[in-house]
Structure formats: C-alpha cells, structure tokens
Design a protein around this motif. Structure first.
Motif, PDB file in Angstrom:
ATOM      1  N   ASP A   1       0.755  -1.388  -0.603  1.00 40.48           N
ATOM      2  CA  ASP A   1       0.036  -0.317   0.109  1.00 40.48           C
ATOM      3  C   ASP A   1       0.340   0.995   0.096  1.00 40.48           C
ATOM      4  OD1 ASP A   1      -2.968  -0.432   0.048  1.00 40.48           O
ATOM      5  OD2 ASP A   1      -2.958  -1.501   2.148  1.00 40.48           O
ATOM      6  N   ALA A   2      -0.121   2.395  -0.385  1.00 41.38           N
ATOM      7  CA  ALA A   2       0.790   3.251  -0.067  1.00 41.38           C
ATOM      8  C   ALA A   2       1.369   4.049   1.525  1.00 41.38           C
ATOM      9  CB  ALA A   2      -0.107   4.894  -0.509  1.00 41.38           C
ATOM     10  N   ILE A   3       2.375   4.563   0.793  1.00 40.18           N
ATOM     11  CA  ILE A   3       3.168   4.734   2.623  1.00 40.18           C
ATOM     12  C   ILE A   3       2.196   5.909   3.705  1.00 40.18           C
ATOM     13  CG2 ILE A   3       4.792   5.929   3.831  1.00 40.18           C
ATOM     14  CD1 ILE A   3       5.704   3.207   2.803  1.00 40.18           C
ATOM     15  N   LYS A   4       1.609   5.712   4.487  1.00 42.42           N
ATOM     16  CA  LYS A   4       0.581   7.259   5.161  1.00 42.42           C
ATOM     17  C   LYS A   4       1.502   7.979   5.523  1.00 42.42           C
ATOM     18  CE  LYS A   4      -2.625   3.656   5.798  1.00 42.42           C
ATOM     19  NZ  LYS A   4      -2.570   2.989   6.816  1.00 42.42           N
ATOM     20  N   SER A   5       2.649   7.696   5.639  1.00 43.82           N
ATOM     21  CA  SER A   5       3.339   8.924   6.255  1.00 43.82           C
ATOM     22  C   SER A   5       4.478   8.468   6.323  1.00 43.82           C
ATOM     23  CB  SER A   5       3.193   9.787   7.552  1.00 43.82           C
ATOM     24  OG  SER A   5       3.802  10.299   8.703  1.00 43.82           O
ATOM     25  N   MET A   6       5.580   9.604   6.202  1.00 42.31           N
ATOM     26  CA  MET A   6       7.390   9.456   6.262  1.00 42.31           C
ATOM     27  C   MET A   6       7.533   9.901   7.427  1.00 42.31           C
ATOM     28  SD  MET A   6       9.151   8.147   3.007  1.00 42.31           S
ATOM     29  CE  MET A   6       8.071   8.139   1.776  1.00 42.31           C
ATOM     30  N   ASP A   7       6.767   9.764   8.330  1.00 39.76           N
ATOM     31  CA  ASP A   7       7.061  10.926   9.925  1.00 39.76           C
ATOM     32  C   ASP A   7       7.424   9.850  11.155  1.00 39.76           C
ATOM     33  OD1 ASP A   7       6.806  12.399  12.351  1.00 39.76           O
ATOM     34  OD2 ASP A   7       6.132  13.762  11.764  1.00 39.76           O
ATOM     35  N   PRO A   8       8.824   9.652  11.629  1.00 38.68           N
ATOM     36  CA  PRO A   8       8.890   8.909  12.314  1.00 38.68           C
ATOM     37  C   PRO A   8       7.883   8.795  13.601  1.00 38.68           C
ATOM     38  CG  PRO A   8      10.525   9.644  12.254  1.00 38.68           C
ATOM     39  CD  PRO A   8       9.387  10.438  11.517  1.00 38.68           C
ATOM     40  N   GLN A   9       6.980   9.844  14.344  1.00 37.22           N
ATOM     41  CA  GLN A   9       6.248  10.281  15.423  1.00 37.22           C
ATOM     42  C   GLN A   9       4.732   9.563  14.844  1.00 37.22           C
ATOM     43  OE1 GLN A   9       9.928  12.012  15.825  1.00 37.22           O
ATOM     44  NE2 GLN A   9       9.871  10.215  16.698  1.00 37.22           N
ATOM     45  N   ILE A  10       4.721   9.765  13.255  1.00 39.92           N
ATOM     46  CA  ILE A  10       2.901   9.398  13.363  1.00 39.92           C
ATOM     47  C   ILE A  10       2.931   7.974  12.287  1.00 39.92           C
ATOM     48  CG2 ILE A  10       1.509  10.798  11.480  1.00 39.92           C
ATOM     49  CD1 ILE A  10       2.110  12.444  13.663  1.00 39.92           C
ATOM     50  N   ASN A  11       4.086   7.730  11.636  1.00 40.67           N
ATOM     51  CA  ASN A  11       3.586   6.508  11.482  1.00 40.67           C
ATOM     52  C   ASN A  11       3.515   5.384  12.466  1.00 40.67           C
ATOM     53  OD1 ASN A  11       4.416   4.372   9.670  1.00 40.67           O
ATOM     54  ND2 ASN A  11       6.054   3.880  11.218  1.00 40.67           N
ATOM     55  N   THR A  12       2.535   4.497  11.418  1.00 45.24           N
ATOM     56  CA  THR A  12       1.921   2.865  12.376  1.00 45.24           C
ATOM     57  C   THR A  12       2.262   2.495  11.773  1.00 45.24           C
ATOM     58  OG1 THR A  12      -0.259   3.677  11.246  1.00 45.24           O
ATOM     59  CG2 THR A  12       0.059   4.268  13.145  1.00 45.24           C
ATOM     60  N   ASP A  13       2.509   2.129  10.493  1.00 46.59           N
ATOM     61  CA  ASP A  13       2.832   0.992   9.236  1.00 46.59           C
ATOM     62  C   ASP A  13       3.892   0.117   9.587  1.00 46.59           C
ATOM     63  OD1 ASP A  13      -0.260   1.701   9.283  1.00 46.59           O
ATOM     64  OD2 ASP A  13       0.600   2.130   6.595  1.00 46.59           O
ATOM     65  N   VAL A  14       3.825  -0.913   9.355  1.00 46.52           N
ATOM     66  CA  VAL A  14       5.363  -1.884   9.206  1.00 46.52           C
ATOM     67  C   VAL A  14       5.794  -1.562   7.345  1.00 46.52           C
ATOM     68  CG1 VAL A  14       5.482  -4.268   8.683  1.00 46.52           C
ATOM     69  CG2 VAL A  14       3.871  -4.113  10.336  1.00 46.52           C
ATOM     70  N   GLU A  15       5.261  -0.836   7.110  1.00 46.47           N
ATOM     71  CA  GLU A  15       5.822  -0.763   5.322  1.00 46.47           C
ATOM     72  C   GLU A  15       6.539   0.474   6.205  1.00 46.47           C
ATOM     73  OE1 GLU A  15       3.042  -1.429   3.164  1.00 46.47           O
ATOM     74  OE2 GLU A  15       3.613  -3.306   2.233  1.00 46.47           O
ATOM     75  N   GLY A  16       6.200   1.861   6.302  1.00 49.25           N
ATOM     76  CA  GLY A  16       6.353   2.720   6.556  1.00 49.25           C
ATOM     77  C   GLY A  16       7.187   2.648   7.882  1.00 49.25           C
ATOM     78  N   SER A  17       7.519   1.839   8.941  1.00 47.65           N
ATOM     79  CA  SER A  17       8.632   1.341   9.181  1.00 47.65           C
ATOM     80  C   SER A  17      10.135   0.645   8.634  1.00 47.65           C
ATOM     81  CB  SER A  17       8.408   0.013  10.770  1.00 47.65           C
ATOM     82  OG  SER A  17       7.319   1.162  11.242  1.00 47.65           O
ATOM     83  N   ASP A  18       9.283   0.499   7.537  1.00 49.92           N
ATOM     84  CA  ASP A  18      10.988   0.317   7.371  1.00 49.92           C
ATOM     85  C   ASP A  18      11.083   0.869   5.882  1.00 49.92           C
ATOM     86  OD1 ASP A  18      10.270  -3.064   7.208  1.00 49.92           O
ATOM     87  OD2 ASP A  18       9.170  -3.796   5.488  1.00 49.92           O
TER      88      ASP A  18
END
Lengths: 307, 541
Positions: free
Chosen positions: B47-64
C-alpha cells in the motif's frame, strides 16, 4: 444559448451543495472512523486526534467549517490517513496521472469504437460486420480486471516488451497497457451504439434522397449520416469521459499508476473523510460540467434541438 | 537459539555496568565475494506509505522506509540482536530505572549537522505531546517513560517527560518500572530522532523529499504516493563507507499476484508470495522462495464478556471449539507457506519464550475432535440440537477460506457457524464495541519479547476485545515487569490462556517471500523481520 448555459451553471451550485452534504452525512454514518485500527487507541490519544482533526465538533459545525475552507481558501483539508499530505496535494499528484491515461483511453475508445461501428453498419451482414461485432463483443465481455493481468502476463512476463507497471511521469511504455485495459470496454460500447444508430440513420429518408441524388457512398456517410448517427453516441460519451478521467481503481491497482481512482476507493475504506469528500466534489463537478457540454453539443449537432 | 542469547545478554545487564553491544554491523561482505556493478535494491509495498514522519507512522511498511531514512539508538542485526545505532552503549542505574545512553559523536544529519541527544529529547516529547496527536503516543507509555501517561492525557506539561540531554552526546531516560526488554524497544521507528528546526520550518510538509532531513543511511529523493519511493545513499551517514547499496526503490503494487508477476519479470528484488503458491515457487525457484518465521499470530477471538453469547461463557464449549479446529489442514492445505499451527498465543519463535506444555497440542486431531464432541455433548449441543454462533472476518480470500474450513470442522460436532464477511473498518468497529461472538484477529509483536503478545489479555490492556478478565493472569503479567527472569511467568500466563481458552489460536505467521538470489544481508533469524538497506549487498552472478 448563453442564458441556458448560465442557468445550468446556476443550478449546479445547489446540486453540488446537496451532493456534499449528503456524502458528508453518509460517510459519517458508516461504522468506524479514520482512527479505527486493529490496535484500539487509548481514549486520550483518540480524543487528541479527534480534536486535531475537528471530529469532536458537532456535525453541522464540521460541515460549515469544511465548506468555509473550500470557499474561502480552496482548502479541502488534510488527509486523515496520509498525514503528511493535504487533500489538495493528493489530488494534485493523482489527478494529472488519471486525466492523462483517461483522455488517451477516451480518444482511443472513440476513434476505434466509431470506426468499428460505422464499418459494421455500412457493411452490414458481411464478414467485415462480423469481425467488427466480434471484436466489440470480445472487448465487452473481457472486463478490465481480467484484461489487466492478462496484458501484464503477455507483454511483461512472456514477451518482456513493456514494464509491468508504474508511471515514470507518463512515458509511453507505461501508458500502453493502462490505456488498452481502460479503453476496451468503452470502445466496445461505442462501437455497438454507433452501429445500431448508424443502421437506423442509413434507412432514413434523407439518406435515401442523398443516394438518389447520386452521391458517392463515402460522401453520403460522411456528410449526411455520421452527424445524426452520433447523437446517441454523444449522450453516452459525456458520462463515459467523466468515468475515464476520474480514474479506474482497477487500472491504478494493477498498473500502480498512482492515479486518483485508487485514492478514492482507499479513502472510502479508510474512512479518510477529507480525501473522500475532495474526490467526490471533483467527480461531481466534472459530471455536471460534462453533462452540460453534451447538451450543448446536442444543440450544435441536431438543428431540431433548441434551448 | 541465537536470538535468545543475544537478547538476554543485553536484558540482564547487571546494574551499573556498561552494556556493550557488539561491534557495528553493516554490509559485511565476506572476503572473496565479488560484488555486482549494480548495487540497487527494489522492494515491494502493498500500500501507499501513509507517513514518513517517525512519530506519526503506524505501519510496518512505513517502518521499513523509516529505518533507512532515520536511525534510532540501537539497530538490529540479521539475527535480531541489538547493535549500536546512534547510541554506542548505555548504563543502567542500580534500581533499573535510569538509562544513560552514550551517543556516538560522528552521527550526522543529511545536511551535515551533528545528531545530538536533544534531537531524541525533542522527538520523544513530540511523540507524547497531545498536540502531535500521534496514534503511537501510547508507545511512550508502553516504554514506561516517566510522566508519559499524564502528558498524553494533557494533565502535565510535555517538558515533564522523563528524558533529558545531559550533554550533546549523553541521553538520560527515566522509566517508572524496570523493563528488562527496554533496549529492545528502542529499535521501533517512533523513537527515531527528528529535527526540531526542520519541523518548525515546514510543518506538515517537512517529510516532502525536498525538505526531509534524516540521519539514516539513505536520503529521500522522491515519493509519489501509491507509486514509488526513491532513496539515495547518504554521504553524511556515519557508516557510509561500509554501506554498499547505493539506491533503494520501493514500488507500491496493490495486488499480490501482480507483484509476483513483476518480480518474475525482474522488476523487483523482493516480493510477498500469495497464499498457496509457495510450494510451486519453492520447486521452481529454490534459491528465491523463502519462508521465515514472522512475529504475528492469527486467532479467532471469542467474546466471553457480558455482551457475548451465553454458550461462550462455558469454558468447556470454548475448549471444544478450539479442539475441533484442524490447524494442520489450515497451514498445510490452505496457506501452504511454512506457517506454524498454533495452540498458544505468543509466536513460537519469540526471543526467550519457552512454550508451555499445552496438553491438546500433543494430541492427534482424532483425539481432539473426539474430546470436542464429548465436551459439546455434555453441554447439550449435538448436530440435532446445534449451537449457533457467528464468526466475523474482514474481507480477504485467505480469511474466507480459513473461516469456511472452520465451519466445516465444527458442523459435524453440532456447532453451526454463520460466516459474516465485513469491510475492515466495520469488522474492527464491531470488535471494539464487543458487538461480536467470534471474530478473526491478528496481532504482530512491537518488539521481540513475549510480553508484546501477553499484555493484550490483561484486564487493563485496551485491546482485550473479548473481555477475558482473569486476576491470576493480571498478577502474573504485572509481576513479570519487575521479575529478574520473566520467562517462567510468560509460560504460566500462556498456560492460563490454554486452560481458559478465551481465543482459538489458529496459526503463527511466516514471512513468505521471493527474494532475488543475488541479494545478501537480509535478516535470517530475526522474527521481527527488521531489515536495513545499509546491511545489504548484491553479489555478482
């Protein structure tokens, strides 16, 4: 005519308003919200989020401030899910993509569809007719969610001619498969409508007269038959154009184009209220606009129609 | 097991002693290996990355993505053991409540400025701050940082958070109860440092490629929502000399099968394998198809609370339901990707976790089915007078197949399952308002330790949607926080779950992927599947 257009535009405003309010209420009535997640948020964190996005306000106030944002600043608000983007940014990225492959698909569908339809009608009951009808039925029964994976399988995996997806600023290699997948079923409908309408026109009195005057067949069709035969096609093209340029979720999913169609469906599933409203308003406006364009075209084509 | 040793070595550091983590881990290319000219790595995002803000991201993919753009105090190596990130090491006070981190002085942001302890202080306060409204604010509470709950609730000023910069390269963190696995939690993306001046200058736009300043091994060059993310190697990263991969690309492909096709066409280096296709691919591409344990558990949650059906309040009925599920058919015939049949809650490969001796796990399916039949008959349910239950699941072909299988296992025993497929948000909403009887649920560990699973079934957890309340269980989990060795308590807690059966464990996840055979350095024994672009390299073929 000008008065008519102005009148239609004036009616568009309350129409849009009703659309906005109805979608807003429907969306809030759906179970769950943007922050419903597998890990339920602690109440305090949820309260902080609701406060930040104004979801703690009564509904009427949310609608009013939403409308005010649009009217005063052309601001459709921040996305509730894609938190480092605003709705304006999401539409600004996705809509040009969609309008590009949508317009090209539209052109392809119209040119190929009309050509097929006319050929089939003029050469009715010959092998040309059968081929044209065969193609259009084939295209009609192959929905794009079947077509898209087949295209990728053949052109990417087997032949290795085209990239399997992506956009890359709309380079031609990346456009071919989305355009084929999106245009085929529209092309088929246009061909069918053109064919039947053309057949009807070809048996009408003025065509008989034209033929009796000894005009060559090519001229009869181009000058006298095509224009009236296009009327039903045009009424189909208005909504079809809007459907195509506002995106296809299938094309976006299979070809990773990053278009607006996927964003729209995602926003509904994610309860991303702001993005969903933004895209709804965009589609609503375009629908109203192109219905108007179709009606004006009607008057231009058919001298019997006057507003 | 390797993971286990490494973690306990860190977790049980004697008070006051410097915890030394092994030497930095980077792309350790073995001698004699020749590298490919092409050092790029292209991976897949569903899926699309929801946020690239460390304190806002909630997704596993965003964490990658975040792990490549930013760096926290510690990183993980291929086995899941901690290795230095921005922190070189730390000391722990006598009472186990004060951590003092010693930060490296050569860590730099992508604009060349040094990374300081204040950048961490700002980031952590930002995470807890109600004004940030982070969905992961609770992670600060989970980490037991001093005053975090009051700050999140808006009852205390943000500056009261128990985190302080003693000087530019020394960070002090105060927590309220000793947490043996605290260092392990620092790998999480929400604890990554961010730059106050950048965020204040650009607001919500600070994560745009032209604005983003990170301290990771890569910098963001392009982010087209729902299409791609492009990252270039950062020259200012402290370990840039040892970073081999020069460019990372993440492609969003929303359809798993389409992702596989594009992998096979050579457009990707790693992609998820759709359910059921692993055996075929493993045969055709033995060097590429992989299945590795992955820290998530799949269960059917039972509503044993007030709003739940009467029948589920009977522990014997719950046990019968669990016994009747033939997990082997689910993992071997439906999923076919090396997942493990589950008879407990915590993922089997979790570091340090000892599986309790769960009786029915050792029975044959015939024995389980016979026992289930017996228990159901005793409760008055037979095929003639069946028990009617509803099973909710969210839209997905796999969930549907498993639900159908479950209904088939239960039907001959006198349990009629009505299957309710619902949209994800509706499913979640109904679970969280206890408006369900049985519901599909999955949980993925936040860190590599059993409490990330077991805390969920405490009466105070907030995720315990089936309302299973058990005083002994609560006590065990509370005591485990201060225990020198919490593992026996985790095992005992699992035993309570097996005896009370508030959930039907179904299977433990595996990460089933196609990985290009020339890509090396990806995690092998790390159940969290945490990976860093800086550790990878591509060999010449």
């Amino acid at each position: 005519m000008l008065v008519y257009i102005l009148k239609r535009l004036a009616i568009a405003v309350p129409t849009l308003l009703i659309l906005i309010i109805a979608s807003f209420l429907l969306m809030h009535a759906a179970p769950g919200g943007p922050f419903t997640a597998e890990r339920e948020l602690p109440p305090q964190v949820l309260a902080n989020l609701n406060a930040k996005y104004g979801l703690d306000q009564p509904l009427w106030r949310q609608i009013v401030s939403y409308l005010w944002g649009i009217i005063a600043h052309f601001d459709f608000g921040p996305s509730f899910i894609y938190k480092d983007r605003t709705v304006n940014q999401i539409i600004a990225q996705g809509f040009p993509v969609t309008i590009t492959y949508g317009s090209i698909s539209f052109l392809v569908a119209v040119v190929v569809g009309v050509a097929l339809g006319v050929t089939a009608a003029v050469k009715q009951n010959t092998w040309l007719d059968y081929i044209a009808v065969g193609i259009s039925i084939g295209a009609q029964v192959l929905p794009n969610f079947v077509m898209a994976p087949i295209l990728v399988l053949v052109f990417t995996l087997w032949l290795g001619w085209l990239p399997g997806g992506g956009w890359q600023g709309g380079q031609w290699q990346y456009l071919i498969m989305p355009v084929i997948a999106l245009s085929t079923s529209f092309m088929a409908s246009i061909a069918r409508i053109t064919r039947s309408s053309m057949l009807e026109v070809l048996t009408s009195n003025h065509i008989r007269t034209a033929k009796a005057k000894g005009l060559p067949m090519r001229r009869v069709i181009a000058r006298h038959a095509l224009k009236p035969a296009m009327l039903p096609v045009i009424s189909y093209l208005g909504p079809a154009f809007v459907t195509m340029i506002t995106g296809s979720v299938i094309v976006d999913i299979y070809f990773s184009t990053g278009g607006i169609g996927k964003a729209f469906v995602d926003s509904a599933l994610n309860r991303d209220y702001a993005v969903m409203m933004g895209v709804t308003i965009l589609m609503g406006t375009l629908t109203i606009l192109f219905n108007l364009v179709v009606d004006v075209l009607y008057a231009w084509i058919d001298p019997k129609i006057r507003y | 097991m390797k993971i286990q040793r490494a973690v306990s070595a860190l977790a049980l550091v004697a008070a006051g002693v410097v915890a030394s983590v092994p030497a930095a881990y980077a792309a350790d290319v073995p001698e004699g290996v020749s590298l490919s000219e092409n050092q790029t790595y292209t991976f897949w995002l569903l899926d699309a990355i929801k946020s690239m803000d460390p304190q806002i991201n909630t997704d596993v993919e965003g964490s990658d993505i975040l792990r490549n753009l930013f760096e926290g105090l510690y990183n993980e190596d291929a086995t899941g053991a901690l290795v230095p990130g921005v922190a070189l090491d730390h000391t722990l006070s006598e009472d186990g409540l004060t951590y003092t981190f010693n930060l490296r002085d050569d860590a730099k942001w992508s604009d060349g400025k040094p990374v300081t302890a204040n950048d961490f202080v700002y980031a952590w306060k930002r995470l807890a701050d109600p004004a940030t409204a982070s969905e992961y604010a609770w992670y600060m509470e989970l980490m037991q940082i001093e005053n975090a709950p009051a700050i999140i609730a808006g009852e205390a000023p943000v500056d009261d958070l128990g985190v302080k910069a003693l000087d530019d390269h020394t960070l002090e963190v105060k927590i309220t109860t000793p947490l043996p696995y605290f260092p392990q939690m620092l790998v999480h993306g929400s604890t990554f440092p961010v730059r106050q001046d950048v965020i204040e200058e650009f607001g919500d736009n600070w994560t745009q490629p032209e604005n983003l300043i990170g301290n990771g091994a890569y910098t963001l060059t392009e982010h087209l929502l729902g299409e791609r993310v492009e990252m270039d190697k950062s020259d200012t990263y402290w370990d840039a000399d040892k970073t081999v991969i020069t460019h990372l690309t993440a492609l969003t492909i929303n359809d798993v099968n389409q992702g596989l096709t594009r992998y096979l066409a050579g457009e990707l280096d790693r992609v998820n394998i759709p359910a059921g296709q692993y055996p075929r691919l493993a045969e055709e591409y033995p060097d590429e198809a992989t299945s590795l344990p992955y820290s998530c558990s799949y269960i059917y949650m039972l509503n044993v609370g007030e709003k739940g059906p009467e029948a589920l309040k009977d522990v014997n009925v719950r046990k019968a339901l669990s016994y009747a599920i033939n997990r082997d058919i689910i993992v071997d015939n439906i999923l076919q990707g090396g997942q493990h049949a589950a008879y407990n809650w915590t993922h089997w490969a979790t570091a340090g976790f000892t599986m309790p001796d769960i009786d029915y796990a050792g029975w044959t399916q015939e024995e389980r089915t016979a026992k289930a039949k017996e228990l159901l008959e005793a409760a008055g349910y037979t095929p003639e007078t069946p028990l009617e239950l509803e099973l909710n699941y969210n839209t997905s072909e796999d969930h549907k197949k498993i639900a159908i299988a479950a209904s088939q296992f239960l039907k001959p025993l006198g349990v009629n399952l009505t299957l309710n497929n619902m949209e994800w948000k509706v499913h979640t909403d109904r679970m969280q308002s206890q408006d369900f009887e049985m519901a599909r649920y999955a949980w993925c560990g936040d860190y590599n330790e059993a409490s990330t699973y077991l805390d969920l079934f405490t009466s105070y957890s907030g995720h315990n949607n089936g309302e299973f309340f058990n005083d002994d269980y609560d006590k065990l989990m509370k005591d485990s926080k201060t225990a020198e060795d919490p593992q026996p308590m985790y095992t005992a807690a699992e035993q309570i779950l097996a005896d009370e059966m508030p959930v039907l464990p179904i299977y433990h996840y595996a990460k089933v992927d196609m990985i290009a055979s020339d890509i090396k350095g990806l995690p092998t024994d790390n159940v969290m599947q945490t990976w860093y672009g800086k550790d990878l390299y591509r060999v010449a073929e």
